[in-house]
Design a protein around this motif. Structure first.
Motif, PDB file in Angstrom:
ATOM      1  N   SER A   7      50.778  26.914  40.145  1.00  0.00           N
ATOM      2  CA  SER A   7      50.170  25.696  40.259  1.00  0.00           C
ATOM      3  C   SER A   7      51.109  24.466  40.538  1.00  0.00           C
ATOM      4  CB  SER A   7      49.564  25.584  38.706  1.00  0.00           C
ATOM      5  OG  SER A   7      48.818  26.751  38.408  1.00  0.00           O
ATOM      6  N   PRO A  36      45.911  30.320  42.932  1.00  0.00           N
ATOM      7  CA  PRO A  36      46.235  29.424  42.029  1.00  0.00           C
ATOM      8  C   PRO A  36      46.902  28.033  42.746  1.00  0.00           C
ATOM      9  CG  PRO A  36      47.232  31.602  41.229  1.00  0.00           C
ATOM     10  CD  PRO A  36      46.910  31.622  42.643  1.00  0.00           C
ATOM     11  N   LEU A  39      43.558  26.381  44.094  1.00  0.00           N
ATOM     12  CA  LEU A  39      42.840  25.656  43.210  1.00  0.00           C
ATOM     13  C   LEU A  39      43.313  24.381  42.945  1.00  0.00           C
ATOM     14  CD1 LEU A  39      40.598  25.803  41.146  1.00  0.00           C
ATOM     15  CD2 LEU A  39      42.301  26.735  39.311  1.00  0.00           C
ATOM     16  N   ASP A 203      42.596  37.813  37.106  1.00  0.00           N
ATOM     17  CA  ASP A 203      43.306  36.585  37.316  1.00  0.00           C
ATOM     18  C   ASP A 203      42.425  35.791  38.421  1.00  0.00           C
ATOM     19  OD1 ASP A 203      45.302  36.905  35.480  1.00  0.00           O
ATOM     20  OD2 ASP A 203      46.652  37.897  37.080  1.00  0.00           O
ATOM     21  N   ASP A 206      38.966  34.791  37.093  1.00  0.00           N
ATOM     22  CA  ASP A 206      38.995  33.577  36.042  1.00  0.00           C
ATOM     23  C   ASP A 206      39.442  32.216  36.893  1.00  0.00           C
ATOM     24  OD1 ASP A 206      38.995  35.188  33.921  1.00  0.00           O
ATOM     25  OD2 ASP A 206      40.798  35.483  33.450  1.00  0.00           O
ATOM     26  N   THR A 207      40.215  32.412  38.035  1.00  0.00           N
ATOM     27  CA  THR A 207      40.397  31.114  38.830  1.00  0.00           C
ATOM     28  C   THR A 207      39.003  30.733  39.571  1.00  0.00           C
ATOM     29  OG1 THR A 207      42.685  32.008  39.107  1.00  0.00           O
ATOM     30  CG2 THR A 207      41.701  30.330  40.565  1.00  0.00           C
ATOM     31  N   GLU A 210      36.845  28.967  37.011  1.00  0.00           N
ATOM     32  CA  GLU A 210      37.178  27.604  36.929  1.00  0.00           C
ATOM     33  C   GLU A 210      36.887  26.653  38.101  1.00  0.00           C
ATOM     34  OE1 GLU A 210      41.389  25.235  36.212  1.00  0.00           O
ATOM     35  OE2 GLU A 210      41.566  27.274  35.978  1.00  0.00           O
TER      36      GLU A 210
END
Length: 222
Positions: A7, A36, A39, A203, A206-207, A210
């Motif tokens: 991130s 990640p 994102l 994972d 979930d990303t 989001e």
């Protein structure tokens, strides 16, 4: 170590991509590790987050060494590393067997990650392809080749860290290449992160959830 985690790398990469703010974009992540990073870039640029479902084709007896890569699509795009194939005596049958195995994994991921979601139309848009780093660059080259078939206006490769050797090749195949770090002692992507966990399918899901929440909120604000 250059980055705290993926991130952190994504936020720093987004700063280097500010010239693309306000232009018609789609940000493509190479899962799992690139998601990640991508994102954070998608959030900063106000762009939709997509997946480029691409897989390395590893040697049968040493899967970590890429002899090519493949990205899904109506006509899957394949990149071959002929030097590795010849140097290790890989037959065409063995290459195709390994390639088909990776295509099966791509199809599994497509069903799990995307369900029935169709590919986004990127004709005339700028496609920014993101990974958490590049060693051989095989998967990124396959992603470039596959996304070209969807006729974007421009393809931009953006990564936090890369082996310096692959960048000249990518600059020939993409329209722009953004790389924050090119260490002379590059050995592996993970060595340039303080926290670099292996990511799971959960994972990824979930990303993506989001990213969908962010897109819905921005649509509501608009």
């Amino acid at each position: 170590m250059s980055f705290l985690d993926r991130s952190d790398a994504g936020r720093r990469l987004a700063e280097a991509l500010q010239a693309y703010v306000g232009r018609p974009l789609a940000v493509f992540a190479l899962p799992r590790g690139g998601l990640p990073v991508a994102l954070e870039v998608a959030k900063a640029l106000g762009a939709p987050l997509e997946l480029a479902l691409v897989r390395k084709i590893g040697l049968p007896f040493f899967p970590e060494l890429a002899m090519g890569a493949v990205i899904d699509g109506k006509h899957p795009a394949i990149v071959r590393n002929e030097e590795v194939i010849a140097g290790h005596g890989i037959s065409e049958q063995d290459f195709q067997t390994c390639c088909q195995r990776e295509l099966q994994e791509i199809q599994r991921r497509r069903r799990l990650y995307l369900g029935g979601r169709p590919d986004r139309d990127i004709k005339g848009k700028i496609a920014i392809i993101i990974d958490d780093g590049l060693a051989t660059g095989a998967t990124m080259r396959a992603a470039i080749k596959g996304l070209r078939l969807r006729h974007p206006d421009k393809i931009v490769v953006a990564v936090p860290v890369s082996s310096v050797d692959i960048l000249p090749v990518l600059r020939r195949e993409a329209d722009d290449v953004i790389c924050l770090e090119t260490p002379v002692d590059f050995q592996a992507v993970g060595l340039h992160y303080r926290h670099f966990p292996q990511l799971s399918d959960e994972d990824v899901l979930d990303t993506l959830k989001e990213a969908d929440r962010i897109s819905a909120r921005e649509a509501g604000d608009g």
